[in-house]
Structures are given as structure tokens and as C-alpha cells.
Design a protein around this motif. Structure first.
Motif, PDB file in Angstrom:
ATOM      1  N   ALA A  82       4.873   3.102  11.550  1.00 18.58           N
ATOM      2  CA  ALA A  82       4.849   2.702  10.145  1.00 18.58           C
ATOM      3  C   ALA A  82       6.179   2.059   9.794  1.00 18.58           C
ATOM      4  CB  ALA A  82       4.580   3.911   9.257  1.00 18.58           C
ATOM      5  N   THR A  83       6.120   0.849   9.246  1.00 20.17           N
ATOM      6  CA  THR A  83       7.317   0.072   8.949  1.00 20.17           C
ATOM      7  C   THR A  83       7.360  -0.259   7.463  1.00 20.17           C
ATOM      8  OG1 THR A  83       7.207  -0.910  11.153  1.00 20.17           O
ATOM      9  CG2 THR A  83       8.568  -2.046   9.524  1.00 20.17           C
ATOM     10  N   PRO A  84       8.403   0.192   6.743  1.00 16.93           N
ATOM     11  CA  PRO A  84       8.529  -0.162   5.330  1.00 16.93           C
ATOM     12  C   PRO A  84       8.908  -1.628   5.176  1.00 16.93           C
ATOM     13  CG  PRO A  84      10.379   1.204   6.024  1.00 16.93           C
ATOM     14  CD  PRO A  84       9.462   1.086   7.189  1.00 16.93           C
ATOM     15  N   LEU A  85       8.274  -2.314   4.217  1.00 20.70           N
ATOM     16  CA  LEU A  85       8.551  -3.731   3.994  1.00 20.70           C
ATOM     17  C   LEU A  85       9.148  -4.017   2.618  1.00 20.70           C
ATOM     18  CD1 LEU A  85       5.452  -5.436   5.654  1.00 20.70           C
ATOM     19  CD2 LEU A  85       7.693  -4.968   6.623  1.00 20.70           C
ATOM     20  N   GLY A  86       9.221  -3.061   1.765  1.00 23.56           N
ATOM     21  CA  GLY A  86       9.831  -3.242   0.459  1.00 23.56           C
ATOM     22  C   GLY A  86       9.803  -1.917  -0.274  1.00 23.56           C
ATOM     23  N   LYS A  87      10.790  -1.709  -1.130  1.00 24.64           N
ATOM     24  CA  LYS A  87      10.828  -0.450  -1.873  1.00 24.64           C
ATOM     25  C   LYS A  87      11.519  -0.679  -3.215  1.00 24.64           C
ATOM     26  CE  LYS A  87      12.279   4.369  -1.528  1.00 24.64           C
ATOM     27  NZ  LYS A  87      12.852   5.383  -0.636  1.00 24.64           N
ATOM     28  N   VAL A  88      10.940  -0.083  -4.268  1.00 21.97           N
ATOM     29  CA  VAL A  88      11.554  -0.141  -5.597  1.00 21.97           C
ATOM     30  C   VAL A  88      11.462   1.236  -6.245  1.00 21.97           C
ATOM     31  CG1 VAL A  88      11.028  -2.584  -5.947  1.00 21.97           C
ATOM     32  CG2 VAL A  88       9.444  -0.860  -6.770  1.00 21.97           C
ATOM     33  N   LEU A  89      12.363   1.489  -7.163  1.00 24.61           N
ATOM     34  CA  LEU A  89      12.330   2.687  -7.998  1.00 24.61           C
ATOM     35  C   LEU A  89      12.152   2.243  -9.438  1.00 24.61           C
ATOM     36  CD1 LEU A  89      15.365   4.635  -6.477  1.00 24.61           C
ATOM     37  CD2 LEU A  89      12.953   5.083  -6.088  1.00 24.61           C
ATOM     38  N   ILE A  90      11.183   2.854 -10.127  1.00 25.43           N
ATOM     39  CA  ILE A  90      10.952   2.557 -11.541  1.00 25.43           C
ATOM     40  C   ILE A  90      10.863   3.879 -12.298  1.00 25.43           C
ATOM     41  CG2 ILE A  90       9.819   0.348 -11.098  1.00 25.43           C
ATOM     42  CD1 ILE A  90       7.111   1.717 -11.544  1.00 25.43           C
ATOM     43  N   ASN A  91      10.943   3.806 -13.633  1.00 21.47           N
ATOM     44  CA  ASN A  91      10.807   5.018 -14.444  1.00 21.47           C
ATOM     45  C   ASN A  91       9.459   5.674 -14.157  1.00 21.47           C
ATOM     46  OD1 ASN A  91      13.294   4.723 -15.686  1.00 21.47           O
ATOM     47  ND2 ASN A  91      12.453   3.545 -17.391  1.00 21.47           N
ATOM     48  N   ALA A  92       9.473   6.990 -14.013  1.00 21.27           N
ATOM     49  CA  ALA A  92       8.273   7.724 -13.608  1.00 21.27           C
ATOM     50  C   ALA A  92       7.103   7.537 -14.565  1.00 21.27           C
ATOM     51  CB  ALA A  92       8.594   9.205 -13.443  1.00 21.27           C
ATOM     52  N   GLY A  93       7.332   7.360 -15.845  1.00 20.25           N
ATOM     53  CA  GLY A  93       6.238   7.218 -16.805  1.00 20.25           C
ATOM     54  C   GLY A  93       5.825   5.781 -17.067  1.00 20.25           C
ATOM     55  N   SER A  94       6.326   4.850 -16.313  1.00 21.19           N
ATOM     56  CA  SER A  94       6.057   3.425 -16.551  1.00 21.19           C
ATOM     57  C   SER A  94       4.639   3.019 -16.188  1.00 21.19           C
ATOM     58  CB  SER A  94       7.011   2.562 -15.722  1.00 21.19           C
ATOM     59  OG  SER A  94       8.331   2.736 -16.117  1.00 21.19           O
ATOM     60  N   ASN A  95       4.150   2.033 -16.907  1.00 18.82           N
ATOM     61  CA  ASN A  95       2.936   1.338 -16.495  1.00 18.82           C
ATOM     62  C   ASN A  95       3.387   0.241 -15.539  1.00 18.82           C
ATOM     63  OD1 ASN A  95       1.109   2.719 -18.264  1.00 18.82           O
ATOM     64  ND2 ASN A  95       2.022   1.560 -19.928  1.00 18.82           N
ATOM     65  N   TYR A  96       2.647  -0.001 -14.469  1.00 19.69           N
ATOM     66  CA  TYR A  96       3.087  -1.011 -13.513  1.00 19.69           C
ATOM     67  C   TYR A  96       1.908  -1.663 -12.816  1.00 19.69           C
ATOM     68  CZ  TYR A  96       2.219   2.551  -9.969  1.00 19.69           C
ATOM     69  OH  TYR A  96       1.629   3.502  -9.176  1.00 19.69           O
ATOM     70  N   SER A  97       2.173  -2.842 -12.290  1.00 11.61           N
ATOM     71  CA  SER A  97       1.220  -3.515 -11.407  1.00 11.61           C
ATOM     72  C   SER A  97       1.987  -3.999 -10.188  1.00 11.61           C
ATOM     73  CB  SER A  97       0.528  -4.680 -12.119  1.00 11.61           C
ATOM     74  OG  SER A  97       1.468  -5.669 -12.472  1.00 11.61           O
ATOM     75  N   VAL A  98       1.307  -3.983  -9.048  1.00 10.92           N
ATOM     76  CA  VAL A  98       1.941  -4.325  -7.778  1.00 10.92           C
ATOM     77  C   VAL A  98       1.127  -5.405  -7.074  1.00 10.92           C
ATOM     78  CG1 VAL A  98       2.670  -3.452  -5.521  1.00 10.92           C
ATOM     79  CG2 VAL A  98       2.789  -1.954  -7.510  1.00 10.92           C
ATOM     80  N   VAL A  99       1.829  -6.358  -6.501  1.00 12.15           N
ATOM     81  CA  VAL A  99       1.233  -7.325  -5.586  1.00 12.15           C
ATOM     82  C   VAL A  99       1.958  -7.153  -4.263  1.00 12.15           C
ATOM     83  CG1 VAL A  99       0.882  -9.764  -5.045  1.00 12.15           C
ATOM     84  CG2 VAL A  99       0.677  -8.969  -7.414  1.00 12.15           C
ATOM     85  N   PHE A 100       1.218  -6.793  -3.228  1.00  8.27           N
ATOM     86  CA  PHE A 100       1.793  -6.612  -1.895  1.00  8.27           C
ATOM     87  C   PHE A 100       0.856  -7.262  -0.906  1.00  8.27           C
ATOM     88  CE2 PHE A 100       2.467  -3.405   1.753  1.00  8.27           C
ATOM     89  CZ  PHE A 100       3.448  -4.182   2.342  1.00  8.27           C
ATOM     90  N   ASP A 101       1.310  -8.327  -0.277  1.00  6.13           N
ATOM     91  CA  ASP A 101       0.497  -8.951   0.758  1.00  6.13           C
ATOM     92  C   ASP A 101       1.355  -9.303   1.963  1.00  6.13           C
ATOM     93  OD1 ASP A 101       1.518 -11.685   0.168  1.00  6.13           O
ATOM     94  OD2 ASP A 101       0.254 -11.536  -1.604  1.00  6.13           O
ATOM     95  N   VAL A 102       0.690  -9.362   3.101  1.00  2.00           N
ATOM     96  CA  VAL A 102       1.329  -9.603   4.388  1.00  2.00           C
ATOM     97  C   VAL A 102       0.586 -10.750   5.064  1.00  2.00           C
ATOM     98  CG1 VAL A 102       1.696  -8.630   6.694  1.00  2.00           C
ATOM     99  CG2 VAL A 102       2.055  -7.207   4.672  1.00  2.00           C
ATOM    100  N   THR A 103       1.335 -11.658   5.656  1.00  4.19           N
ATOM    101  CA  THR A 103       0.743 -12.714   6.464  1.00  4.19           C
ATOM    102  C   THR A 103       1.303 -12.569   7.876  1.00  4.19           C
ATOM    103  OG1 THR A 103       0.611 -14.195   4.559  1.00  4.19           O
ATOM    104  CG2 THR A 103       0.418 -15.195   6.737  1.00  4.19           C
ATOM    105  N   ALA A 104       0.410 -12.355   8.833  1.00  2.00           N
ATOM    106  CA  ALA A 104       0.819 -12.179  10.229  1.00  2.00           C
ATOM    107  C   ALA A 104      -0.320 -12.636  11.126  1.00  2.00           C
ATOM    108  CB  ALA A 104       1.157 -10.725  10.513  1.00  2.00           C
TER     109      ALA A 104
END
Length: 127
Positions: free
Chosen positions: A90-112
Motif C-alpha cells: 500500500a502506497t500513500p499518494l497524498g494526504k491532508v488534514l482538515i477540521n474534523a467537523g468539516s463538510n468535504y468533497s474529494v477527487v482522487f484519480d490515478v493514471t497508470a
């Protein structure tokens, strides 16, 4: 130097087989490359980490983008670039920390391997 046609045909066939074998991890379910977003808490913050796991060594590009909003304000974070991942690790490709109660949306895609994989789903862990 000229390579005889039989030999060049054998070389071409060998390259084709090697290419197909290398891409097999992306095509076969059960042994396919897996990716997703792992969530955890760190110091009262929500950690979001893009992760990939492949049965074969793989390299390519990734995009990891998060939009969040909450009582503390809002943020837009975008990470990405080239990566290399070892087989069965398992290889991490990105990491962020946000406020625990936040609303959020994520876009994560890989091209290989010439294929784009949508990795927006949450994962508990990759095996």
C-alpha cells in the motif's frame, strides 16, 4: 545492423506478451489495482489519505484534490504528480488534514499503464 525478420517478429511478440502481463493487474478483478481514500483522526483533525495497492509494480500520475468547509472557514487543496508503487505494498499518494467537523468533497484519480482509475471511494484498508 539489420535484424532478421523472424527474430524481429519474436522480439515484437515477446514485447507484446510482456506489455499484456504488466497491464493484467488493471484488468483482472480479484488481482486488480485497488485505490481509495483512507480516513483517520490525528490530533483532533480528520486525515484523508489517497492510497494505491497493486499486485504488480506500477508507476503513473495521480491527482488528489479536496474542497472543505466548516466553522473554521473553507479550503481548496490540490496535490498530484508522478508516483511509483511497489507490488503488493500500500502506497500513500497524498494526504491532508482538515477540521474534523468539516463538510468535504474529494477527487482522487490515478493514471497508470495507460488507464485512468477513479479512486474517490472510502476504504477501510487495502489488502
Amino acid at each position: 545492423m539489420t535484424i532478421p525478420s523472424r527474430r524481429s517478429s519474436a522480439i515484437a511478440l515477446g514485447l507484446l506478451v510482456a506489455t499484456l502481463a504488466a497491464g493484467a493487474g488493471f484488468a483482472n478483478s480479484g488481482t486488480a489495482t485497488q485505490c481509495g481514500i483512507a480516513k483517520s483522526t490525528q490530533g483532533g483533525m480528520l486525515a484523508l489519505e489517497g492510497t494505491i495497492l497493486s499486485p504488480v509494480a506500477v508507476s503513473g500520475e495521480y491527482r488528489f484534490a479536496i474542497q472543505s468547509s466548516g466553522n473554521g472557514g473553507s479550503s481548496n487543496i490540490s496535490q498530484g504528480g508522478y508516483f511509483t508503487a511497489n507490488a503488493n505494498q500500500a502506497t500513500p499518494l497524498g494526504k491532508v488534514l482538515i477540521n474534523a467537523g468539516s463538510n468535504y468533497s474529494v477527487v482522487f484519480d490515478v493514471t497508470a499503464g495507460g488507464k485512468k482509475i477513479d479512486c474517490d471511494q472510502d476504504i477501510a484498508s487495502l489488502r
